[in-house]
Design a protein around this motif. Structure first.
Motif, PDB file in Angstrom:
ATOM      1  N   GLN A 303       0.828  -1.197   0.000  1.00 18.88           N
ATOM      2  CA  GLN A 303       0.000   0.000   0.000  1.00 18.88           C
ATOM      3  C   GLN A 303       0.864   1.250   0.000  1.00 18.88           C
ATOM      4  N   GLY A 304       0.225   2.379  -0.271  1.00 21.89           N
ATOM      5  CA  GLY A 304       0.857   3.683  -0.141  1.00 21.89           C
ATOM      6  C   GLY A 304       2.092   3.886  -1.001  1.00 21.89           C
ATOM      7  N   THR A 305       3.074   4.568  -0.437  1.00 17.88           N
ATOM      8  CA  THR A 305       4.302   4.908  -1.153  1.00 17.88           C
ATOM      9  C   THR A 305       5.059   3.677  -1.604  1.00 17.88           C
ATOM     10  N   LEU A 306       5.090   2.657  -0.768  1.00 20.20           N
ATOM     11  CA  LEU A 306       5.799   1.430  -1.137  1.00 20.20           C
ATOM     12  C   LEU A 306       5.146   0.749  -2.336  1.00 20.20           C
ATOM     13  N   LEU A 307       3.824   0.787  -2.399  1.00 13.62           N
ATOM     14  CA  LEU A 307       3.138   0.195  -3.546  1.00 13.62           C
ATOM     15  C   LEU A 307       3.475   0.960  -4.826  1.00 13.62           C
ATOM     16  N   ARG A 308       3.523   2.282  -4.735  1.00 15.17           N
ATOM     17  CA  ARG A 308       3.837   3.082  -5.921  1.00 15.17           C
ATOM     18  C   ARG A 308       5.279   2.878  -6.366  1.00 15.17           C
ATOM     19  N   ALA A 309       6.144   2.446  -5.448  1.00 13.90           N
ATOM     20  CA  ALA A 309       7.523   2.117  -5.824  1.00 13.90           C
ATOM     21  C   ALA A 309       7.630   0.696  -6.362  1.00 13.90           C
ATOM     22  N   LEU A 310       6.790  -0.199  -5.856  1.00 16.45           N
ATOM     23  CA  LEU A 310       6.881  -1.612  -6.225  1.00 16.45           C
ATOM     24  C   LEU A 310       6.221  -1.918  -7.566  1.00 16.45           C
ATOM     25  N   ALA A 311       5.034  -1.391  -7.795  1.00 15.92           N
ATOM     26  CA  ALA A 311       4.259  -1.754  -8.984  1.00 15.92           C
ATOM     27  C   ALA A 311       4.998  -1.515 -10.301  1.00 15.92           C
ATOM     28  N   ASP A 320       4.316  -8.023 -18.982  1.00 20.60           N
ATOM     29  CA  ASP A 320       3.327  -7.323 -19.815  1.00 20.60           C
ATOM     30  C   ASP A 320       2.055  -7.109 -18.993  1.00 20.60           C
ATOM     31  N   ILE A 321       1.965  -5.943 -18.360  1.00 19.69           N
ATOM     32  CA  ILE A 321       0.838  -5.708 -17.457  1.00 19.69           C
ATOM     33  C   ILE A 321      -0.463  -5.453 -18.213  1.00 19.69           C
ATOM     34  N   SER A 322      -0.397  -5.387 -19.540  1.00 21.93           N
ATOM     35  CA  SER A 322      -1.648  -5.325 -20.287  1.00 21.93           C
ATOM     36  C   SER A 322      -2.308  -6.704 -20.334  1.00 21.93           C
ATOM     37  N   ARG A 323      -1.536  -7.739 -19.982  1.00 23.17           N
ATOM     38  CA  ARG A 323      -2.075  -9.091 -20.008  1.00 23.17           C
ATOM     39  C   ARG A 323      -1.993  -9.778 -18.652  1.00 23.17           C
ATOM     40  N   VAL A 324      -1.154  -9.278 -17.764  1.00 22.46           N
ATOM     41  CA  VAL A 324      -1.050  -9.832 -16.413  1.00 22.46           C
ATOM     42  C   VAL A 324      -1.799  -8.904 -15.464  1.00 22.46           C
ATOM     43  N   LYS A 325      -2.807  -9.421 -14.811  1.00 19.91           N
ATOM     44  CA  LYS A 325      -3.637  -8.626 -13.916  1.00 19.91           C
ATOM     45  C   LYS A 325      -2.955  -8.497 -12.552  1.00 19.91           C
ATOM     46  N   ILE A 326      -2.942  -7.294 -11.995  1.00 19.49           N
ATOM     47  CA  ILE A 326      -2.396  -7.067 -10.663  1.00 19.49           C
ATOM     48  C   ILE A 326      -3.561  -7.072  -9.665  1.00 19.49           C
ATOM     49  N   LEU A 327      -3.429  -7.888  -8.628  1.00 19.36           N
ATOM     50  CA  LEU A 327      -4.463  -8.011  -7.595  1.00 19.36           C
ATOM     51  C   LEU A 327      -3.974  -7.378  -6.298  1.00 19.36           C
ATOM     52  N   GLY A 328      -4.876  -6.725  -5.581  1.00 16.01           N
ATOM     53  CA  GLY A 328      -4.474  -6.054  -4.362  1.00 16.01           C
ATOM     54  C   GLY A 328      -5.431  -6.259  -3.209  1.00 16.01           C
ATOM     55  N   VAL A 329      -5.353  -5.361  -2.245  1.00 11.74           N
ATOM     56  CA  VAL A 329      -6.136  -5.436  -1.012  1.00 11.74           C
ATOM     57  C   VAL A 329      -6.909  -4.136  -0.826  1.00 11.74           C
ATOM     58  N   SER A 330      -7.744  -4.078   0.197  1.00 17.67           N
ATOM     59  CA  SER A 330      -8.667  -2.950   0.342  1.00 17.67           C
ATOM     60  C   SER A 330      -7.967  -1.614   0.557  1.00 17.67           C
ATOM     61  N   SER A 331      -6.713  -1.639   1.043  1.00 17.78           N
ATOM     62  CA  SER A 331      -5.984  -0.376   1.216  1.00 17.78           C
ATOM     63  C   SER A 331      -5.654   0.281  -0.116  1.00 17.78           C
ATOM     64  N   TRP A 332      -5.905  -0.427  -1.229  1.00 12.96           N
ATOM     65  CA  TRP A 332      -5.748   0.177  -2.550  1.00 12.96           C
ATOM     66  C   TRP A 332      -6.844   1.195  -2.848  1.00 12.96           C
ATOM     67  N   ASN A 333      -7.846   1.270  -2.028  1.00 17.98           N
ATOM     68  CA  ASN A 333      -8.929   2.224  -2.269  1.00 17.98           C
ATOM     69  C   ASN A 333      -8.448   3.632  -1.928  1.00 17.98           C
ATOM     70  N   ASN A 334      -7.504   4.100  -2.745  1.00 19.29           N
ATOM     71  CA  ASN A 334      -6.808   5.362  -2.516  1.00 19.29           C
ATOM     72  C   ASN A 334      -6.728   6.094  -3.856  1.00 19.29           C
ATOM     73  N   PRO A 335      -7.342   7.256  -3.985  1.00 19.02           N
ATOM     74  CA  PRO A 335      -7.363   7.966  -5.274  1.00 19.02           C
ATOM     75  C   PRO A 335      -5.979   8.227  -5.858  1.00 19.02           C
ATOM     76  N   ARG A 336      -4.962   8.311  -5.019  1.00 20.73           N
ATOM     77  CA  ARG A 336      -3.614   8.582  -5.524  1.00 20.73           C
ATOM     78  C   ARG A 336      -3.097   7.456  -6.418  1.00 20.73           C
ATOM     79  N   LEU A 337      -3.580   6.262  -6.200  1.00 13.61           N
ATOM     80  CA  LEU A 337      -3.095   5.128  -6.979  1.00 13.61           C
ATOM     81  C   LEU A 337      -3.564   5.190  -8.432  1.00 13.61           C
ATOM     82  N   THR A 338      -4.563   6.001  -8.716  1.00  9.91           N
ATOM     83  CA  THR A 338      -5.039   6.108 -10.103  1.00  9.91           C
ATOM     84  C   THR A 338      -3.998   6.785 -10.996  1.00  9.91           C
TER      85      THR A 338
END
Length: 452
Positions: A303-311, A320-338
């Motif tokens: 989540q948060g800053t670490l997620l934005r560094a990891l993804a 190829d992330i257009s074909r590999v789906k990334i799955l997360g957890v409820s803490s992803w409900n953060n407008p900054r991640l868009t």
């Protein structure tokens, strides 16, 4: 008799808010008045933590003549409900959450409108000893049910007291080891989110998964739950990597995980490709047939800053992330991640935002601030207690079978039910991250009945 916390629907919230604002004289920051709520800063008289051998005589230690009864309730027998929270914790964040949860509980008391309902807050101080003392103090005041505590160690300590007194407890910890034998956990256990997003992904014909999780207790819990869900549904985890939660420590694990998707990366997109990227490659060079070799989705419970560094590391290392789906957890409900392109199209399970926003607005208009996530737990637990008390079952109104209604309830975060083993189930939505915002792509169920 089944009931629903229907004051949490939009219409109910609007009606409750109208009544609230009328009572508060049109000021949004005035605390609601109405049914009596005891002072939260009362110090428990008995701070002794008893040895386990004496706990089975717990119920006999309390004198009904000493039960709390406010002056205006003279001649009546109120429904007494204890609320255990860390009001004086050494941790500032815990104190703020406790204050917000108390506010939410007050709001629920007001919304319930039960004039004989008495909420009795007790300070756990944020530790096990304080929680045990607070539970005894609440029981000495006549509490028929205990709401809280918040932390796992506090729940364990308070549970020794409430179980010995045959008094049910609805606690706010997600530590499943404390559940059962009269202790219900109204919380947000990560296993529920993992089960929901895994089920949805596999319904979209995904069967091969990767995992990139932190090397923490939370990471252990989430990755373990994910493995169970995948295997139970006939899927396979192609590869798993764990990392220390430091940006530099994420590089090597992400690179190793990326290697297990090479069969499904278009050749022209790989770093080592030396051909003409403008020319079409040979048929099947993208390895459509080899798609059976790599993972189709990766669980990334960060989540948060670490997620934005990891993804971004996955596309950098040729996933190829257009074909590999990334799955997360409820803490992803953060407008900054868009704003993170690597997370575009990512899925996660969380309460339906159209429902949670109704509660948040209700709370904000009552208290002038946004509630923390856990505030809704205190609201739901208090309103649930009030509704059970209003059913007319005076002797066994808080019996375990009444609390564990298989039909469930509709609360501030949507559908939920408490099971006989003390665990909670929730109706969660599937959300997708898009540049224009986070969208619900699979709504939360409105009933636990099959087909809803």
């Amino acid at each position: 008799m089944r009931f629903s916390l229907n004051t949490l629907t939009k219409a109910g919230l609007a009606a409750a808010l109208s009544a609230l604002m009328a009572a508060c004289g049109s000021t949004g920051t005035t605390r609601p008045s109405g049914p009596v709520i005891a002072r939260p800063d009362e110090t428990p008289e008995d701070q002794t933590v008893y040895e386990e051998g004496g706990l089975f005589e717990e119920a006999e230690r309390y004198n009904r003549r000493d039960f709390m009864r406010p002056p205006h309730m003279d001649g009546e027998e109120p429904v007494r409900v204890g609320l255990l929270l860390p009001f004086s914790s050494e941790n500032e964040s815990a104190r703020r959450i406790a204050s917000a949860m108390f506010d939410a509980a007050q709001l629920a008391v007001f919304d319930a409108g039960e004039k004989d309902f008495l909420l009795i807050p007790k300070d756990t101080r944020g530790d096990a000893e304080g929680a045990a003392a607070a539970a005894r103090s609440a029981l000495a005041d006549g509490a028929e049910i205990i709401l809280g505590p918040l932390f796992a160690e506090s729940v364990e300590a308070a549970a020794l007291v409430t179980r010995a007194a045959s008094t049910p407890m609805i606690a706010f910890s997600s530590d499943l080891t404390a559940a059962g034998d009269g202790v219900f956990l109204l919380s947000f256990p990560p296993e529920l989110e993992i089960a929901r997003v895994t089920e949805y992904a596999m319904n979209q014909e995904m069967v091969r998964f990767g995992v990139l999780a932190p090397r923490t207790a939370y990471g252990d819990r989430v990755s373990g739950a994910f493995a169970e869900e995948v295997f139970a549904r006939g899927g396979v985890i192609v590869h798993e990597e764990r990392y220390v939660q430091e940006p530099d420590e994420m590089l090597a694990p992400a690179k190793r995980l990326a290697r297990y998707s090479k069969e499904i990366i278009p050749i022209e997109m790989r770093h080592e490709f030396e051909g003409d990227r403008t020319q079409p490659v040979a048929e099947n060079a993208s390895a459509e047939a080899g798609y059976t070799q790599g993972y189709q989705a990766v669980l990334m419970p960060e989540q948060g800053t670490l997620l934005r560094a990891l993804a971004p590391l996955l596309p950098y290392y040729n996933v190829d992330i257009s074909r590999v789906k990334i799955l997360g957890v409820s803490s992803w409900n953060n407008p900054r991640l868009t704003r993170e392109p690597a997370l575009r199209g990512g899925w996660f399970a969380a309460p339906d935002p159209t429902i949670t926003e109704s509660f948040e607005k209700h709370y904000e208009e009552a208290f002038g601030s946004n509630p923390p996530r856990l505030a809704s737990l205190a609201y739901d637990a208090t309103l649930l207690s009030a509704r059970l008390a209003a059913q007319g079952r005076r002797r066994d109104r808080f019996a375990e079978d009444a609390i564990a209604d298989p039909n469930g309830y509709f609360g501030a975060d949507g559908l939920f039910r408490l099971n006989a083993d003390g665990t909670v189930e929730r109706g969660l939505a599937i959300l997708e991250i898009q540049p224009g915002g986070i969208q619900v792509i699979d709504p939360a169920p409105r009933s636990f009945s099959p087909g809803y």
